[in-house]
Scaffold this active site. Structure first.
Site, PDB file in Angstrom:
ATOM      1  CG  ASP A  85      -9.808  -4.377   6.964  1.00 50.41           C
ATOM      2  OD1 ASP A  85      -9.886  -5.638   6.238  1.00 50.41           O
ATOM      3  OD2 ASP A  85      -9.477  -3.446   6.329  1.00 50.41           O
ATOM      4  NE  ARG A 105       5.341 -28.829   1.135  1.00 43.65           N
ATOM      5  CZ  ARG A 105       4.998 -29.133  -0.065  1.00 43.65           C
ATOM      6  NH1 ARG A 105       3.739 -29.049   0.004  1.00 43.65           N
ATOM      7  NH2 ARG A 105       5.565 -29.717  -1.106  1.00 43.65           N
TER       8      ARG A 105
HETATM    9  O1  F6P Z   1     -11.036  -2.257   3.144  1.00 45.27           O
HETATM   10  C1  F6P Z   1     -11.151  -3.354   3.313  1.00 45.27           C
HETATM   11  C2  F6P Z   1     -10.082  -4.080   2.366  1.00 45.27           C
HETATM   12  O2  F6P Z   1     -10.517  -5.423   2.279  1.00 45.27           O
HETATM   13  C3  F6P Z   1      -8.721  -4.285   3.128  1.00 45.27           C
HETATM   14  O3  F6P Z   1      -8.532  -5.041   4.011  1.00 45.27           O
HETATM   15  C4  F6P Z   1      -7.841  -4.448   1.978  1.00 45.27           C
HETATM   16  O4  F6P Z   1      -6.405  -3.810   2.152  1.00 45.27           O
HETATM   17  C5  F6P Z   1      -8.457  -3.624   0.797  1.00 45.27           C
HETATM   18  O5  F6P Z   1      -9.978  -3.428   1.048  1.00 45.27           O
HETATM   19  C6  F6P Z   1      -8.359  -4.110  -0.705  1.00 45.27           C
HETATM   20  O6  F6P Z   1      -9.113  -2.933  -1.513  1.00 45.27           O
HETATM   21  P1  F6P Z   1      -9.131  -3.516  -3.071  1.00 45.27           P
HETATM   22  O7  F6P Z   1     -10.375  -4.234  -3.183  1.00 45.27           O
HETATM   23  O8  F6P Z   1      -9.422  -1.983  -3.816  1.00 45.27           O
HETATM   24  O9  F6P Z   1      -7.978  -4.146  -3.684  1.00 45.27           O
END
Ligand code: F6P
Length: 362
Positions: free
Chosen positions: A130, A165
């Site tokens: 992120d 689209r």
């Molecule tokens: O923290 C990183 C991340 O990839 C976020 O972007 C996302 O919301 C989350 O982890 C998803 O988490 P999990 O793999 O626990 O579903």
């Protein structure tokens, strides 16, 4: 040669390409110093349960290009369950761990900071696709994720163009829209929607219509999972269940806006949710090098007893920063970068907004 150390290492939170490269660098550098390295399995859970694996030359051989983490990971929060923190302190003592290297994002590093305040000799290494950790210009994993998303946008372009689209692509980014912004710019998206800037669907549809009128009969909309319309109070979520750090599982905003755009504009609209594809697989060369530098620098910090610090990347140099600086707030998208996207939205001849978009208060 200085004091012989026994270093513990763990990976916590969501996995991320480059974790194995950090582990490898920590082990290789430590072995050169005559130190021992113990891997704790599955994040903080491994320290609570005393679940470990030895890390020698053999275990880290060949892992540099591998995605995921050989140590496993979890979203375990030791401060959630009474007694877990004591178990951590006791286990570290029992196993004679002289220093602990915690590789993780905001949650894992937040736990590291609390343990440091209790006297645990700890060093942090920032990781997250992120890119939202403060104190460091970037984190490993982000470059890999944005490369995957950019390729997806390129692929969506050709099919969007053939079918005339609108394609909506939902990408990760719980609180910040770094992935959407950077890959949206790299892939030439026609709209980028991020959590930092609540959007107005009328304006989006207006832009898409202007684009169509100017002769472009397809469009690509990139939306971060944490983005929401001005009119919506809550995020779109898959379930209301929360993890141990209090996060709900986001997802669904792509579907929501895709339906709405199709309804309002009468143009066939499809949604793609990239999900965990963004986090899997081999790290890019950039991430391998950054992760390797972080791992080596973490060992240097152990050597200088820089407890409570995190390795960071600033202006091409690896430097130590206080863990408190890293976890006190999230690093949101640079608005100068986001505003750059405005010149590509809507009718190419339309005037760019004179007032740049500013970040809404959280
Ligand atoms: O923290 C990183 C991340 O990839 C976020 O972007 C996302 O919301 C989350 O982890 C998803 O988490 P999990 O793999 O626990 O579903």
């Amino acid at each position: 040669m200085g004091q012989t150390m026994n270093i513990g290492i763990l990976t916590g939170g969501g996995d991320c390409p480059g974790l194995n490269a950090v582990i490898r660098a920590v082990v290789r550098k430590s072995l050169k110093l005559g130190w021992r390295v113990t891997g704790f399995l599955n994040g903080w859970k491994g320290v609570i349960d005393g679940n470990t694996m030895p890390l020698t030359e053999r275990e880290v051989s060949g892992i540099l290009p591998r995605g995921g983490t050989i140590l496993g990971t979890s979203r375990t929060n030791p401060f959630k369950n009474p007694g877990d923190v004591d178990k951590i302190v006791q286990n570290l003592k029992k196993m004679q761990i002289d220093a602990l290297i915690a590789i993780g994002g905001e949650d894992t590093l937040g736990v590291a900071l609390k343990l440091h305040k209790m006297g645990v000799p700890i060093i942090g290494v920032p990781k997250t696709i992120d890119n939202d950790i403060c104190g460091t210009d970037t984190t490993f994993g982000f470059d890999t994720a944005t490369s995957i998303v950019t390729e997806a946008i390129d692929r969506l372009h050709t099919t969007a163009e053939s079918h005339h689209r609108i394609m909506v692509l939902e990408v990760m980014g719980r609180h910040t829209g770094w992935i959407a912004t950077v890959s949206g710019i790299a892939g030439g998206a026609d709209e980028i929607l991020i959590p930092e800037v609540p959007f107005d669907l009328d304006t989006i549809c207006n832009h898409l219509e202007c684009r169509a009128k100017s002769g472009k009969n397809f469009s690509i909309v990139v939306v971060a999972e944490g983005a929401k319309p001005k009119s919506m109070a809550d995020f779109a979520t898959i379930s209301s269940e929360k993890d141990e750090f209090g996060h709900v599982r986001l997802g669904g905003i792509g579907q929501l806006i895709s339906k709405e755009i199709e309804k309002r504009l009468g143009v066939e609209t499809r949604v793609t949710v990239l999900g965990h594809v963004q986090r899997g697989g081999s790290p890019t060369a950039y991430d391998r090098v950054l992760a390797t530098r972080f791992g080596a620098a973490a060992v240097d910090l152990v050597m200088s007893k820089g407890w409570g610090k995190m390795v960071a990347f600033r202006s091409y140099k690896i430097v130590p920063v206080e863990l408190s600086e890293a976890v006190e707030k999230l690093k949101t998208v640079d608005m100068e970068l986001f505003n750059l996207t405005q010149i590509f939205f809507g009718d190419p001849c339309e005037r760019v907004a004179e007032k740049p978009i500013s970040r809404s208060k959280k």
